[in-house]
Design an enzyme around this catalytic site. Structure first.
Site, PDB file in Angstrom:
ATOM      1  N   LYS A 159      37.819  36.927  66.041  1.00 19.85           N
ATOM      2  CA  LYS A 159      37.555  35.719  67.101  1.00 19.85           C
ATOM      3  C   LYS A 159      37.298  34.303  66.746  1.00 19.85           C
ATOM      4  CE  LYS A 159      35.700  35.066  70.417  1.00 19.85           C
ATOM      5  NZ  LYS A 159      36.509  34.003  71.172  1.00 19.85           N
ATOM      6  N   PRO A 160      37.831  33.452  66.872  1.00 18.70           N
ATOM      7  CA  PRO A 160      37.659  32.453  67.133  1.00 18.70           C
ATOM      8  C   PRO A 160      37.641  32.253  68.643  1.00 18.70           C
ATOM      9  CG  PRO A 160      39.922  32.204  67.596  1.00 18.70           C
ATOM     10  CD  PRO A 160      39.553  33.913  66.258  1.00 18.70           C
TER      11      PRO A 160
ATOM     12  N   GLU B 198      37.746  30.735  72.083  1.00 21.79           N
ATOM     13  CA  GLU B 198      38.515  30.531  72.915  1.00 21.79           C
ATOM     14  C   GLU B 198      39.309  28.546  73.228  1.00 21.79           C
ATOM     15  OE1 GLU B 198      37.417  30.343  77.689  1.00 21.79           O
ATOM     16  OE2 GLU B 198      35.835  30.920  75.830  1.00 21.79           O
TER      17      GLU B 198
ATOM     18  N   GLY C  36      34.681  34.888  74.834  1.00 20.95           N
ATOM     19  CA  GLY C  36      33.874  35.344  74.138  1.00 20.95           C
ATOM     20  C   GLY C  36      33.098  36.304  74.863  1.00 20.95           C
ATOM     21  N   PRO C  37      32.784  36.686  76.194  1.00 20.52           N
ATOM     22  CA  PRO C  37      32.179  37.349  77.137  1.00 20.52           C
ATOM     23  C   PRO C  37      33.601  38.698  76.615  1.00 20.52           C
ATOM     24  CG  PRO C  37      32.370  36.062  78.273  1.00 20.52           C
ATOM     25  CD  PRO C  37      32.888  35.479  77.715  1.00 20.52           C
TER      26      PRO C  37
ATOM     27  N   SER D 298      25.316  30.537  69.491  1.00 19.18           N
ATOM     28  CA  SER D 298      23.888  30.129  69.991  1.00 19.18           C
ATOM     29  C   SER D 298      23.383  31.579  69.764  1.00 19.18           C
ATOM     30  CB  SER D 298      23.925  30.160  71.976  1.00 19.18           C
ATOM     31  OG  SER D 298      24.497  31.064  72.673  1.00 19.18           O
TER      32      SER D 298
ATOM     33  N   GLU E  98      24.703  32.706  61.897  1.00 17.29           N
ATOM     34  CA  GLU E  98      23.952  31.346  62.178  1.00 17.29           C
ATOM     35  C   GLU E  98      23.592  31.282  63.331  1.00 17.29           C
ATOM     36  OE1 GLU E  98      25.854  29.948  59.606  1.00 17.29           O
ATOM     37  OE2 GLU E  98      25.341  28.037  60.186  1.00 17.29           O
ATOM     38  N   LEU E  99      23.233  31.338  63.682  1.00 15.56           N
ATOM     39  CA  LEU E  99      22.387  31.072  65.243  1.00 15.56           C
ATOM     40  C   LEU E  99      21.625  29.513  65.595  1.00 15.56           C
ATOM     41  CD1 LEU E  99      20.712  33.822  66.058  1.00 15.56           C
ATOM     42  CD2 LEU E  99      22.754  33.735  66.339  1.00 15.56           C
TER      43      LEU E  99
ATOM     44  N   CYS F  87      24.911  22.461  64.035  1.00 12.50           N
ATOM     45  CA  CYS F  87      23.658  23.181  63.743  1.00 12.50           C
ATOM     46  C   CYS F  87      22.600  23.562  62.920  1.00 12.50           C
ATOM     47  CB  CYS F  87      24.596  25.540  63.577  1.00 12.50           C
ATOM     48  SG  CYS F  87      24.899  25.239  61.932  1.00 12.50           S
TER      49      CYS F  87
ATOM     50  N   GLN G 271      29.190  21.221  77.232  1.00  7.94           N
ATOM     51  CA  GLN G 271      28.275  21.412  75.902  1.00  7.94           C
ATOM     52  C   GLN G 271      28.159  19.540  76.907  1.00  7.94           C
ATOM     53  OE1 GLN G 271      27.188  23.465  73.501  1.00  7.94           O
ATOM     54  NE2 GLN G 271      25.819  20.943  73.565  1.00  7.94           N
TER      55      GLN G 271
ATOM     56  N   GLU H 280      17.673  22.803  71.109  1.00  2.00           N
ATOM     57  CA  GLU H 280      18.692  22.612  70.672  1.00  2.00           C
ATOM     58  C   GLU H 280      19.797  21.886  71.552  1.00  2.00           C
ATOM     59  OE1 GLU H 280      21.533  26.036  69.192  1.00  2.00           O
ATOM     60  OE2 GLU H 280      21.572  24.584  67.394  1.00  2.00           O
TER      61      GLU H 280
ATOM     62  N   PHE I 122      22.191  19.897  70.838  1.00  2.00           N
ATOM     63  CA  PHE I 122      23.817  20.298  69.897  1.00  2.00           C
ATOM     64  C   PHE I 122      24.729  19.187  70.949  1.00  2.00           C
ATOM     65  CE2 PHE I 122      26.955  22.935  68.398  1.00  2.00           C
ATOM     66  CZ  PHE I 122      26.590  23.422  67.991  1.00  2.00           C
TER      67      PHE I 122
HETATM   68  P1  NDP Z   1      28.059  30.849  71.544  1.00  2.00           P
HETATM   69  O1  NDP Z   1      27.777  31.376  71.176  1.00  2.00           O
HETATM   70  O2  NDP Z   1      28.737  31.951  73.667  1.00  2.00           O
HETATM   71  O3  NDP Z   1      29.964  30.479  71.518  1.00  2.00           O
HETATM   72  C1  NDP Z   1      30.056  30.719  70.114  1.00  2.00           C
HETATM   73  C2  NDP Z   1      31.354  31.636  69.979  1.00  2.00           C
HETATM   74  O4  NDP Z   1      30.887  33.132  70.226  1.00  2.00           O
HETATM   75  C3  NDP Z   1      32.428  31.682  70.424  1.00  2.00           C
HETATM   76  O5  NDP Z   1      33.874  32.003  69.082  1.00  2.00           O
HETATM   77  C4  NDP Z   1      32.004  32.379  71.963  1.00  2.00           C
HETATM   78  O6  NDP Z   1      33.285  32.797  72.165  1.00  2.00           O
HETATM   79  C5  NDP Z   1      31.339  34.080  71.104  1.00  2.00           C
HETATM   80  N1  NDP Z   1      30.953  34.319  72.376  1.00  2.00           N
HETATM   81  C6  NDP Z   1      30.069  34.483  73.448  1.00  2.00           C
HETATM   82  N2  NDP Z   1      29.567  35.434  74.356  1.00  2.00           N
HETATM   83  C7  NDP Z   1      30.039  35.745  73.672  1.00  2.00           C
HETATM   84  C8  NDP Z   1      29.672  37.187  73.235  1.00  2.00           C
HETATM   85  N3  NDP Z   1      29.082  37.166  74.798  1.00  2.00           N
HETATM   86  N4  NDP Z   1      30.058  38.418  72.923  1.00  2.00           N
HETATM   87  C9  NDP Z   1      30.595  37.807  71.922  1.00  2.00           C
HETATM   88  N5  NDP Z   1      30.877  36.460  71.092  1.00  2.00           N
HETATM   89  C10 NDP Z   1      30.363  35.802  72.012  1.00  2.00           C
HETATM   90  O7  NDP Z   1      27.997  28.976  72.596  1.00  2.00           O
HETATM   91  P2  NDP Z   1      29.169  28.271  73.429  1.00  2.00           P
HETATM   92  O8  NDP Z   1      29.891  27.450  73.276  1.00  2.00           O
HETATM   93  O9  NDP Z   1      27.569  28.910  75.143  1.00  2.00           O
HETATM   94  O10 NDP Z   1      27.633  26.865  73.430  1.00  2.00           O
HETATM   95  C11 NDP Z   1      26.016  27.176  74.049  1.00  2.00           C
HETATM   96  C12 NDP Z   1      25.105  26.581  72.537  1.00  2.00           C
HETATM   97  O11 NDP Z   1      25.494  27.348  72.033  1.00  2.00           O
HETATM   98  C13 NDP Z   1      25.186  25.309  72.262  1.00  2.00           C
HETATM   99  O12 NDP Z   1      24.546  24.209  73.400  1.00  2.00           O
HETATM  100  C14 NDP Z   1      24.727  25.059  70.687  1.00  2.00           C
HETATM  101  O13 NDP Z   1      23.649  24.656  71.445  1.00  2.00           O
HETATM  102  C15 NDP Z   1      25.236  26.852  70.331  1.00  2.00           C
HETATM  103  N6  NDP Z   1      26.066  26.407  69.511  1.00  2.00           N
HETATM  104  C16 NDP Z   1      25.478  26.834  67.845  1.00  2.00           C
HETATM  105  C17 NDP Z   1      26.109  26.930  67.159  1.00  2.00           C
HETATM  106  C18 NDP Z   1      26.051  27.195  66.009  1.00  2.00           C
HETATM  107  O14 NDP Z   1      26.470  26.294  65.076  1.00  2.00           O
HETATM  108  N7  NDP Z   1      25.070  27.855  65.478  1.00  2.00           N
HETATM  109  C19 NDP Z   1      27.935  26.886  67.415  1.00  2.00           C
HETATM  110  C20 NDP Z   1      28.115  26.554  69.155  1.00  2.00           C
HETATM  111  C21 NDP Z   1      27.255  27.073  70.162  1.00  2.00           C
HETATM  112  P3  NDP Z   1      33.955  31.842  73.410  1.00  2.00           P
HETATM  113  O15 NDP Z   1      34.155  30.617  72.523  1.00  2.00           O
HETATM  114  O16 NDP Z   1      35.650  31.883  73.337  1.00  2.00           O
HETATM  115  O17 NDP Z   1      33.946  32.253  74.712  1.00  2.00           O
END
Ligand code: NDP
Length: 500
Positions: A188-189, A191, A221-222, A242, A264-265, A298, A345, A396, A398
């Site tokens: 699941k990439p 969106e 994601g949701p 995140s 990996e957060l 990250c 972001q 963070e 970002f």
């Molecule tokens: P998210 O954690 O929401 O997004 C990462 C992935 O998770 C996306 O594919 C997203 O899908 C998906 N996702 C979102 N909600 C859910 C859920 N409830 N259940 C399962 N999968 C879900 O990060 P954000 O895009 O909201 O970014 C917010 C913050 O997260 C950033 O500011 C940064 O600090 C951190 N971040 C860290 C990353 C890392 O590499 N460690 C990468 C990205 C963000 P979709 O995008 O389609 O909603």
């Protein structure tokens, strides 16, 4: 023709991508379509289907069938290696095309995207060797009547949720390793950046991966991400994103089938610079560490912890370096800092810059959005006089925002580096081997760099300490992570009867 030699522009009309199940790309049909606008150009570039829960079930069931009938896991390592090698070759052939769509959706510079995608081909090539060398263990010391064998088996159906910052790279830090031992995948990439994940599905198919082994379900994601985390027929899930969403994933796994998790957060990664470092090198490294991928990384080195005697001078050296970095159109070959990937972001980073000023930190450079006529850009920003209690030092961001905090002793530098909930990565810059080793041993981080930063490759594992995650990706560790271990006792000769 090599695209690096011609001037690129966004497409005239958005390109429609489908989702991918059981060896076939499927068009959106009557599903809602998500239109992605290029963050660097403000024009629509791709259209991606918003899949339904039924589509996800279909993908999981295709992966389950492929796993159970052993069309992939039942092959020998050499046959799996051949598919991974062909995939690497096809990625190399299509670097320009994949990089173009990656850049359009993510806003990252095209030259950087090309380098990342070439690195992804390398991941497949490296993992092909692991498909052949993965093995278990034998115990020949259990006495004449018993022989023990430990085997590794694939975990089964693996979900992979990837974020928008490195859509193809993060995917390829997982997929070849997950496939090497015979697992099947539902990806699941994000969106915002789905195109190149669908492109990988096409390539894997062309390389001879059996139908159903790699599936892509697009959506938000949701909806789709959450449903994948909750799915009772998914054996393991690799999530990158995140820490907040990571918590939701852990809850969903616990409330469903206790699927195994790889997480990996976030990170708030220290760059420790001693006065005896090669300060020219260190300034370049620290500037690269915070500005690469506009800090949407990250492992970005967002906390500069620098020896007090050189702190002011060094912060200025980093600011001077950043002042020379080229921010611009991501499709321009000369660009080093591209656009901010998502609207949300962009707002987050600008809010943190305001917070830093309100908290009393001193702005050394940057501190504002850049108006380039179209797209959204932020100038690389350095804050000095940052104390450990400030939000900009703890959370963070970002984005391309560096905080600078001075230290006086080695112990103080180590304590400051560890004063965070995260533990993803860290760097130390010094020419004193004793200090370098002391810091490397005592700072809690899954990845560590000495006199360099952000170095990587397919051999060394990635992952975090503390709240930065669970498990490791890449390298032999990344393959083993997606296996489960079986212990086998084999009795030799006549059994010693329990009932006489
Ligand atoms: P998210 O954690 O929401 O997004 C990462 C992935 O998770 C996306 O594919 C997203 O899908 C998906 N996702 C979102 N909600 C859910 C859920 N409830 N259940 C399962 N999968 C879900 O990060 P954000 O895009 O909201 O970014 C917010 C913050 O997260 C950033 O500011 C940064 O600090 C951190 N971040 C860290 C990353 C890392 O590499 N460690 C990468 C990205 C963000 P979709 O995008 O389609 O909603």
């Amino acid at each position: 023709m090599d695209q690096s030699s011609r001037r690129l522009s966004p497409p005239e009309a958005p390109r429609a991508f489908g989702f991918f199940i059981d060896g076939a790309e499927r068009p959106a049909g009557d599903r809602e379509v998500m239109t992605r606008t290029s963050p660097g150009h403000d024009v629509p570039v791709t259209e991606i289907p918003q899949c339904s829960a039924a589509d996800l079930d279909h993908a999981v069931s295709a992966a389950r069938t492929a796993f159970e009938d052993r069309r992939w896991s039942g092959l020998n390592g050499a046959a799996r290696a051949a598919v991974l090698l062909r995939t690497g070759a096809l990625i190399r052939k299509r670097v320009d095309d994949i990089a173009y769509w990656e850049t359009l959706e993510s806003g990252k510079p095209i030259a950087q995207a090309r380098a990342e995608i070439t690195g992804c081909a390398d991941m497949f090539e490296y993992a092909s060797g692991l498909a052949r060398s993965l093995h278990g263990d034998a115990f020949n010391n259990l006495g004449d009547g018993m022989f023990g064998v430990v085997t590794r088996e694939p975990v089964g159906v693996v979900g992979i949720i990837t974020p928008w910052n490195f859509p193809f790279l993060i995917l390829c830090e997982r997929v070849p390793y997950v496939l090497a031992s015979g697992n099947c995948i539902v990806a699941k990439p994000s969106e915002f950046t789905s195109a190149t994940t669908v492109m990988l599905a096409q390539i894997l198919s062309e390389a001879g991966l059996p139908d159903g082994v790699f599936n892509v379900v697009t959506g938000t994601g949701p909806t789709i991400g959450q449903a994948l985390a909750e799915h009772g027929d998914v054996d393991m899930l690799s999530f990158t994103g995140s820490t907040r969403t990571g918590r939701a994933i852990v809850a969903a796994a616990g409330a469903s089938n206790f699927k195994k998790l790889g997480l990996e957060l976030g990170g708030k990664n220290p760059q420790i610079v001693f006065a005896d470092a090669d300060l020219e090198d260190a300034a370049d490294g620290v500037a690269f560490g915070i500005a690469f991928n506009t800090g949407q990384c990250c492992v970005s080195g967002s906390r500069l912890i620098v020896e007090r005697s050189v702190a002011e001078k060094f912060a200025q050296m980093v600011a001077d370096k950043l002042g020379k970095a080229v921010t611009g159109d991501p499709l321009d070959e000369a660009t080093q800092l591209g656009a901010i990937t998502t609207e949300a972001q962009n707002a987050t980073i600008l809010t943190y810059i305001e917070t830093g000023q309100a908290e009393g930190a001193t702005l050394v450079c940057g501190g504002a959005a850049l108006d380039l006529g179209r797209g959204r850009y932020i100038a690389p920003t350095v804050f000095s006089n940052v104390t450990a209690d400030m939000a900009i030092a703890r959370e963070e961001i970002f984005g391309p925002v560096l905080t600078v905090t001075p230290f006086d002793t080695v112990d103080e530098a180590i304590a400051m580096a560890n004063d965070t909930d995260y533990g993803l990565a860290a760097s130390v810059w010094t020419k004193d081997i004793d200090k370098a080793l002391m810091v490397t041993r005592r700072v809690q981080a899954g990845r560590f760099w000495v006199n360099t930063t952000l170095a990587g490759g397919p051999e060394l594992p990635i992952g975090g300490f503390k709240q930065s995650g669970w498990g490791r990706e890449a390298g032999i560790y990344g393959v083993e992570e997606y296996t489960q271990i079986k212990s086998v006792h084999i009795e030799i000769g006549k059994r010693n009867h329990w009932i006489g």
